[in-house]
Each structure stands twice: as C-alpha cells, then as structure tokens.
Write a protein that holds these residues in place. Structure first.
Motif, PDB file in Angstrom:
ATOM      1  N   THR A  68      79.417 -44.585  67.482  1.00  0.00           N
ATOM      2  CA  THR A  68      79.722 -45.377  66.281  1.00  0.00           C
ATOM      3  C   THR A  68      78.903 -44.967  65.062  1.00  0.00           C
ATOM      4  OG1 THR A  68      78.161 -47.138  66.897  1.00  0.00           O
ATOM      5  CG2 THR A  68      80.433 -47.362  67.663  1.00  0.00           C
ATOM      6  N   LEU A  69      78.922 -43.667  64.778  1.00  0.00           N
ATOM      7  CA  LEU A  69      78.210 -43.168  63.598  1.00  0.00           C
ATOM      8  C   LEU A  69      79.223 -42.790  62.517  1.00  0.00           C
ATOM      9  CD1 LEU A  69      75.421 -42.397  62.407  1.00  0.00           C
ATOM     10  CD2 LEU A  69      75.858 -40.070  63.220  1.00  0.00           C
ATOM     11  N   PRO A  70      79.145 -43.405  61.326  1.00  0.00           N
ATOM     12  CA  PRO A  70      80.022 -43.005  60.221  1.00  0.00           C
ATOM     13  C   PRO A  70      79.409 -41.838  59.439  1.00  0.00           C
ATOM     14  CG  PRO A  70      78.789 -44.984  59.618  1.00  0.00           C
ATOM     15  CD  PRO A  70      78.348 -44.594  61.003  1.00  0.00           C
ATOM     16  N   TRP A  71      80.151 -40.748  59.318  1.00  0.00           N
ATOM     17  CA  TRP A  71      79.688 -39.568  58.593  1.00  0.00           C
ATOM     18  C   TRP A  71      80.204 -39.538  57.157  1.00  0.00           C
ATOM     19  CZ3 TRP A  71      76.675 -35.590  60.867  1.00  0.00           C
ATOM     20  CH2 TRP A  71      76.431 -35.745  62.235  1.00  0.00           C
ATOM     21  N   GLU A  94      87.823 -44.373  51.115  1.00  0.00           N
ATOM     22  CA  GLU A  94      87.919 -45.098  49.854  1.00  0.00           C
ATOM     23  C   GLU A  94      88.066 -46.591  50.060  1.00  0.00           C
ATOM     24  OE1 GLU A  94      91.245 -43.067  48.083  1.00  0.00           O
ATOM     25  OE2 GLU A  94      89.904 -41.732  46.949  1.00  0.00           O
ATOM     26  N   ASP A  95      88.144 -47.029  51.321  1.00  0.00           N
ATOM     27  CA  ASP A  95      88.399 -48.444  51.602  1.00  0.00           C
ATOM     28  C   ASP A  95      87.127 -49.206  51.964  1.00  0.00           C
ATOM     29  OD1 ASP A  95      88.247 -46.879  53.973  1.00  0.00           O
ATOM     30  OD2 ASP A  95      89.166 -48.500  55.120  1.00  0.00           O
ATOM     31  N   VAL A  96      85.974 -48.553  51.874  1.00  0.00           N
ATOM     32  CA  VAL A  96      84.712 -49.237  52.186  1.00  0.00           C
ATOM     33  C   VAL A  96      83.876 -49.257  50.908  1.00  0.00           C
ATOM     34  CG1 VAL A  96      82.862 -49.438  53.917  1.00  0.00           C
ATOM     35  CG2 VAL A  96      84.961 -48.253  54.501  1.00  0.00           C
ATOM     36  N   ASP A  97      82.583 -48.967  50.980  1.00  0.00           N
ATOM     37  CA  ASP A  97      81.790 -49.013  49.753  1.00  0.00           C
ATOM     38  C   ASP A  97      81.704 -47.630  49.102  1.00  0.00           C
ATOM     39  OD1 ASP A  97      79.482 -47.531  50.766  1.00  0.00           O
ATOM     40  OD2 ASP A  97      79.058 -49.303  51.969  1.00  0.00           O
ATOM     41  N   GLU A  98      81.151 -47.611  47.900  1.00  0.00           N
ATOM     42  CA  GLU A  98      81.156 -46.395  47.098  1.00  0.00           C
ATOM     43  C   GLU A  98      80.449 -45.224  47.776  1.00  0.00           C
ATOM     44  OE1 GLU A  98      79.603 -45.051  42.674  1.00  0.00           O
ATOM     45  OE2 GLU A  98      80.170 -47.132  43.016  1.00  0.00           O
ATOM     46  N   ASP A 166      97.516 -48.882  63.621  1.00  0.00           N
ATOM     47  CA  ASP A 166      97.088 -49.817  62.579  1.00  0.00           C
ATOM     48  C   ASP A 166      95.749 -49.385  62.001  1.00  0.00           C
ATOM     49  OD1 ASP A 166      97.436 -52.039  60.961  1.00  0.00           O
ATOM     50  OD2 ASP A 166      96.278 -53.343  62.289  1.00  0.00           O
ATOM     51  N   ALA A 167      95.530 -48.081  61.951  1.00  0.00           N
ATOM     52  CA  ALA A 167      94.255 -47.533  61.486  1.00  0.00           C
ATOM     53  C   ALA A 167      94.070 -47.768  59.991  1.00  0.00           C
ATOM     54  CB  ALA A 167      94.198 -46.044  61.791  1.00  0.00           C
ATOM     55  N   PRO A 168      92.824 -47.750  59.516  1.00  0.00           N
ATOM     56  CA  PRO A 168      92.567 -47.956  58.085  1.00  0.00           C
ATOM     57  C   PRO A 168      93.242 -46.893  57.218  1.00  0.00           C
ATOM     58  CG  PRO A 168      90.541 -48.124  59.363  1.00  0.00           C
ATOM     59  CD  PRO A 168      91.583 -47.617  60.296  1.00  0.00           C
ATOM     60  N   GLU A 169      93.436 -47.227  55.978  1.00  0.00           N
ATOM     61  CA  GLU A 169      94.039 -46.287  55.030  1.00  0.00           C
ATOM     62  C   GLU A 169      93.206 -45.012  54.966  1.00  0.00           C
ATOM     63  OE1 GLU A 169      95.281 -46.121  50.298  1.00  0.00           O
ATOM     64  OE2 GLU A 169      94.623 -47.999  51.201  1.00  0.00           O
ATOM     65  N   GLY A 170      93.900 -43.907  54.935  1.00  0.00           N
ATOM     66  CA  GLY A 170      93.213 -42.617  54.858  1.00  0.00           C
ATOM     67  C   GLY A 170      93.006 -41.954  56.202  1.00  0.00           C
ATOM     68  N   THR A 171      93.317 -42.656  57.299  1.00  0.00           N
ATOM     69  CA  THR A 171      93.156 -42.059  58.623  1.00  0.00           C
ATOM     70  C   THR A 171      94.229 -41.002  58.841  1.00  0.00           C
ATOM     71  OG1 THR A 171      92.394 -44.204  59.467  1.00  0.00           O
ATOM     72  CG2 THR A 171      92.952 -42.527  61.090  1.00  0.00           C
TER      73      THR A 171
END
Length: 204
Positions: A68-71, A94-98, A166-171
């Motif tokens: 669970t590491l976001p790169w 683009e759907d999380v923070d800057e 149902d993955a987040p946008e951009g997947t």
C-alpha cells in the motif's frame, strides 16, 4: 528512539541505498533525484514517505513485500522493479491532493516483480513492461466494465471485478497475482486462468 533519514534537495547517482533499518523513518524528497541507483527496501511502507522527486534508471528491490505505497508524488522513468509489491499505486493522480499530481511513470520494467492489487494511473502502458502469469493485468477495465461484469467468475472473484471496474478516475491498469487472489477468493489458479482467458482486456 526513531531516527529520521532524509534524502532531499540533491541528486544522487550510482549509489546503493539500503532502506532496511526498521527503527528508522525514511523520507525521499522533497526535490530528490536518484539516477542509476539501487534502492533496496526491507521495511513497512508506513516507514517510507515519498514526498517528491525523480527516480531515473534505478532498480527498486523490495526484499519483503512492500504494501500500500502510493508513488504518485514521484516521477519514475526507466526503472526496474524486483520483489513483491501489494496495493502499490504508480503514476500521478488528479483525484487526490495536489502533491499526488507531481509524479508519473514511463519506460519501467516490472517483469521481475510480483504485483498484487497494484494500479497504474495516467500513463502510457505501452511503455510499461508487466509481469507475466501467474500475474495478470486488467487493461483499461473501466472501458471493458460491462463485458467483465457479464462474465462468470469462479469463487468470490466477482468482488475483485467490481473493485477493478469501479476504479478511481485515471486508472489505466491493475495487476494481480493469481495464487494470492485464488486463495482469498475461494477458487483455484486453474479455474481463475480459464475465466480470464475468456475475458477482454487481460494481459497475462
């Protein structure tokens, strides 16, 4: 006492970085560039903070499973991944923070890695070398969602399909490890492969 080890505001070339001290917190960034380096991890992702920076032509070797590491904050180019990665996200979002819009991924090689529940965002998958079976990858599952939803899936694998579609946008892709998934979803590797071979947009 927990030590903080910072790699920030500099360029490091051709070095081997061992992130293996389980009593330390490691910070990559801000503004760090690793070029031609080998990055070895043997820690939990909670002790590794990716702030911002670039990894160019590096080898990333997870000696224990990195989970669970976001790169998203890191730009990855020409890197090779080895070892086990679970629930990692690669590419900017683009759907999380800057901060998660800073990164990206291209020309990277995962053929020697074991990926399970790992997702790729906002990238050209033709530049990404994926692991072969027993790993498998859903390519652009949002577009194939209707067809995937109509397939018959063994065990409880249908719940994975719902998550994938149902993955987040951009997947743009998500990769899984068949033996791990089969065990958790009450099916067999053989049944899972047979179902995947009938489905659209699968890379194995």
């Amino acid at each position: 006492m927990t030590a903080n080890i910072h790699y920030e505001n500099r360029e490091i070339e051709g070095e081997r970085l061992e992130l293996t001290d389980k009593k330390a917190i490691y910070w990559l960034g801000p503004n760090v560039t690793l070029r031609g380096c080998t990055l070895v991890t043997n820690i939990s992702a909670r002790w590794l903070h990716l702030v911002s920076g670039r990894l160019i032509d590096c080898t990333i070797h997870a000696k224990s499973e990195l989970k669970t590491l976001p790169w998203a904050a890191m730009k990855l180019k020409g890197c090779r991944f080895k070892g086990r990665f679970g629930g990692n996200d690669f590419g900017f979002r683009e759907d999380v923070d800057e901060r998660w819009r800073l990164g990206g991924i291209e020309d990277c090689d995962f053929s020697e890695a074991r990926l399970n529940g790992c997702r790729f965002f906002n990238c050209d998958m033709s530049t990404i070398r994926l692991p072969r079976w027993p790993c498998f990858t859903f390519m652009d599952a949002r577009r194939h969602g209707a067809d995937l939803g109509q397939q018959e899936w063994p065990g409880f694998f249908g719940s994975v399909i719902k998550v994938v579609c149902d993955a987040p946008e951009g997947t743009v892709a998500s990769t899984w490890h068949a033996p791990t998934v089969a065990e958790k979803m009450d099916t067999t590797v053989e049944e899972l492969r047979a179902a995947l071979e009938r489905a659209p947009g699968i890379f194995m």
